[in-house]
Design a protein around this motif. Structure first.
Motif, PDB file in Angstrom:
ATOM      1  N   GLN A  95      -0.539   5.012  -1.816  1.00 30.57           N
ATOM      2  CA  GLN A  95      -0.139   3.650  -2.157  1.00 30.57           C
ATOM      3  C   GLN A  95       1.355   3.504  -1.898  1.00 30.57           C
ATOM      4  N   PHE A  96       1.696   2.508  -1.081  1.00 38.55           N
ATOM      5  CA  PHE A  96       3.073   2.261  -0.690  1.00 38.55           C
ATOM      6  C   PHE A  96       3.575   0.938  -1.244  1.00 38.55           C
ATOM      7  N   LYS A  97       4.890   0.832  -1.318  1.00 37.92           N
ATOM      8  CA  LYS A  97       5.541  -0.436  -1.613  1.00 37.92           C
ATOM      9  C   LYS A  97       6.616  -0.631  -0.552  1.00 37.92           C
ATOM     10  N   ILE A  98       6.643  -1.827   0.015  1.00 34.42           N
ATOM     11  CA  ILE A  98       7.695  -2.182   0.957  1.00 34.42           C
ATOM     12  C   ILE A  98       8.496  -3.295   0.301  1.00 34.42           C
ATOM     13  N   SER A  99       9.779  -3.034   0.090  1.00 35.21           N
ATOM     14  CA  SER A  99      10.628  -4.009  -0.589  1.00 35.21           C
ATOM     15  C   SER A  99      10.949  -5.171   0.349  1.00 35.21           C
ATOM     16  N   ASP A 100      11.536  -6.204  -0.215  1.00 38.69           N
ATOM     17  CA  ASP A 100      11.907  -7.362   0.603  1.00 38.69           C
ATOM     18  C   ASP A 100      13.052  -7.043   1.558  1.00 38.69           C
ATOM     19  N   SER A 101      13.662  -5.870   1.412  1.00 32.72           N
ATOM     20  CA  SER A 101      14.699  -5.448   2.362  1.00 32.72           C
ATOM     21  C   SER A 101      14.141  -4.459   3.392  1.00 32.72           C
ATOM     22  N   GLY A 102      12.847  -4.152   3.325  1.00 39.47           N
ATOM     23  CA  GLY A 102      12.205  -3.297   4.308  1.00 39.47           C
ATOM     24  C   GLY A 102      12.210  -1.817   3.973  1.00 39.47           C
ATOM     25  N   GLU A 103      12.489  -1.463   2.720  1.00 42.03           N
ATOM     26  CA  GLU A 103      12.488  -0.060   2.317  1.00 42.03           C
ATOM     27  C   GLU A 103      11.086   0.340   1.845  1.00 42.03           C
ATOM     28  N   LEU A 104      10.597   1.449   2.398  1.00 42.18           N
ATOM     29  CA  LEU A 104       9.271   1.946   2.063  1.00 42.18           C
ATOM     30  C   LEU A 104       9.391   2.999   0.969  1.00 42.18           C
ATOM     31  N   SER A 105       8.571   2.874  -0.052  1.00 42.14           N
ATOM     32  CA  SER A 105       8.553   3.887  -1.112  1.00 42.14           C
ATOM     33  C   SER A 105       7.107   4.223  -1.457  1.00 42.14           C
ATOM     34  N   LEU A 106       6.916   5.455  -1.869  1.00 43.72           N
ATOM     35  CA  LEU A 106       5.597   5.956  -2.235  1.00 43.72           C
ATOM     36  C   LEU A 106       5.360   5.667  -3.708  1.00 43.72           C
ATOM     37  N   LEU A 107       4.309   4.919  -4.020  1.00 48.33           N
ATOM     38  CA  LEU A 107       4.003   4.585  -5.411  1.00 48.33           C
ATOM     39  C   LEU A 107       3.015   5.557  -6.030  1.00 48.33           C
ATOM     40  N   ASN A 108       1.968   5.867  -5.290  1.00 49.86           N
ATOM     41  CA  ASN A 108       0.911   6.713  -5.835  1.00 49.86           C
ATOM     42  C   ASN A 108       0.323   7.535  -4.710  1.00 49.86           C
ATOM     43  N   PHE A 109      -0.112   8.724  -5.070  1.00 43.90           N
ATOM     44  CA  PHE A 109      -0.656   9.655  -4.088  1.00 43.90           C
ATOM     45  C   PHE A 109      -1.887  10.296  -4.697  1.00 43.90           C
ATOM     46  N   LYS A 110      -3.065   9.935  -4.210  1.00 43.69           N
ATOM     47  CA  LYS A 110      -4.305  10.492  -4.748  1.00 43.69           C
ATOM     48  C   LYS A 110      -4.880  11.492  -3.750  1.00 43.69           C
ATOM     49  N   VAL A 111      -5.087  12.692  -4.260  1.00 42.95           N
ATOM     50  CA  VAL A 111      -5.647  13.755  -3.441  1.00 42.95           C
ATOM     51  C   VAL A 111      -6.612  14.551  -4.320  1.00 42.95           C
ATOM     52  N   ASP A 112      -7.678  15.016  -3.717  1.00 40.01           N
ATOM     53  CA  ASP A 112      -8.668  15.813  -4.439  1.00 40.01           C
ATOM     54  C   ASP A 112      -8.036  17.126  -4.912  1.00 40.01           C
ATOM     55  N   SER A 113      -8.481  17.627  -6.029  1.00 39.50           N
ATOM     56  CA  SER A 113      -7.910  18.855  -6.590  1.00 39.50           C
ATOM     57  C   SER A 113      -8.134  20.061  -5.675  1.00 39.50           C
ATOM     58  N   LEU A 114      -9.264  20.092  -4.966  1.00 43.39           N
ATOM     59  CA  LEU A 114      -9.529  21.175  -4.016  1.00 43.39           C
ATOM     60  C   LEU A 114      -8.508  21.165  -2.877  1.00 43.39           C
ATOM     61  N   THR A 115      -8.233  19.980  -2.361  1.00 43.15           N
ATOM     62  CA  THR A 115      -7.251  19.854  -1.288  1.00 43.15           C
ATOM     63  C   THR A 115      -5.870  20.233  -1.804  1.00 43.15           C
ATOM     64  N   GLN A 116      -5.543  19.811  -3.000  1.00 43.00           N
ATOM     65  CA  GLN A 116      -4.259  20.142  -3.607  1.00 43.00           C
ATOM     66  C   GLN A 116      -4.116  21.649  -3.777  1.00 43.00           C
ATOM     67  N   ALA A 117      -5.205  22.315  -4.126  1.00 39.87           N
ATOM     68  CA  ALA A 117      -5.174  23.770  -4.294  1.00 39.87           C
ATOM     69  C   ALA A 117      -5.007  24.487  -2.949  1.00 39.87           C
TER      70      ALA A 117
END
Length: 158
Positions: free
Chosen positions: A94-116
């Motif tokens: 999940q991303f957010k792009i501000s009104d000035s064009g800056e991209l920031s990461l809001l949320n990152f969902k990944v399966d626990s197996l992949t994370q491991a």
């Protein structure tokens, strides 16, 4: 002649009632506009400068999403990732792009197996965002606005 003047006067009196202007308050106009305003829709999606030459708005949106996904996937492919098991997962970023064009990461969902299997996957994705070209923010009614969206990315490691 008297009847003619009387009828003419009567018509003028009736016509004057029709000429009355009804005043509408600014609050009523604002409330009506707010009711019809679609808060979750934008006129133009955020885009990269390279995508602005695309034809329709839908083409520019697709170009933006593909450029973003390709940048992230290229960064992941450049890394030497060693896993004990095969990984097939869909990351939801999940991303957010501000009104000035800056991209920031809001949320990152990944399966626990992949994370491991790939413990530094969030770092890899976050670091790939540094190499993105300049972003033009979303536009709503002629104004640059903040926007949020979720991008699914399929990860497959054998």
């Amino acid at each position: 002649m008297k009847h003619f003047v009387f009828i003419l006067a009567l018509l003028l009196v009736c016509a004057c009632d029709d000429l009355k202007v009804k005043k509408t308050s600014t609050e009523a106009i604002l409330n009506e506009e707010l009711q019809s305003f679609k808060w979750n829709e934008i006129d133009e999606y955020p885009t990269f400068i390279s995508c602005q030459t695309s034809g329709s708005q839908q083409d520019r949106k697709l170009c933006f999403e593909q450029t973003l996904a390709t940048t992230i996937l290229n960064r992941l492919e450049a890394e030497r990732i060693i896993v004990n098991r095969d990984v097939l997962d869909t990351l939801l970023i999940q991303f957010k792009i501000s009104d000035s064009g800056e991209l920031s990461l809001l949320n990152f969902k990944v399966d626990s197996l992949t994370q491991a299997e790939i413990p530094n996957i969030k770092f890899l994705v976050t670091s790939s965002l540094d190499s993105l070209p300049a972003i033009e923010p979303a536009i709503k009614r002629g104004q640059k606005v903040n926007s949020e969206f979720t991008l699914p990315i399929i990860i497959k490691v054998n």
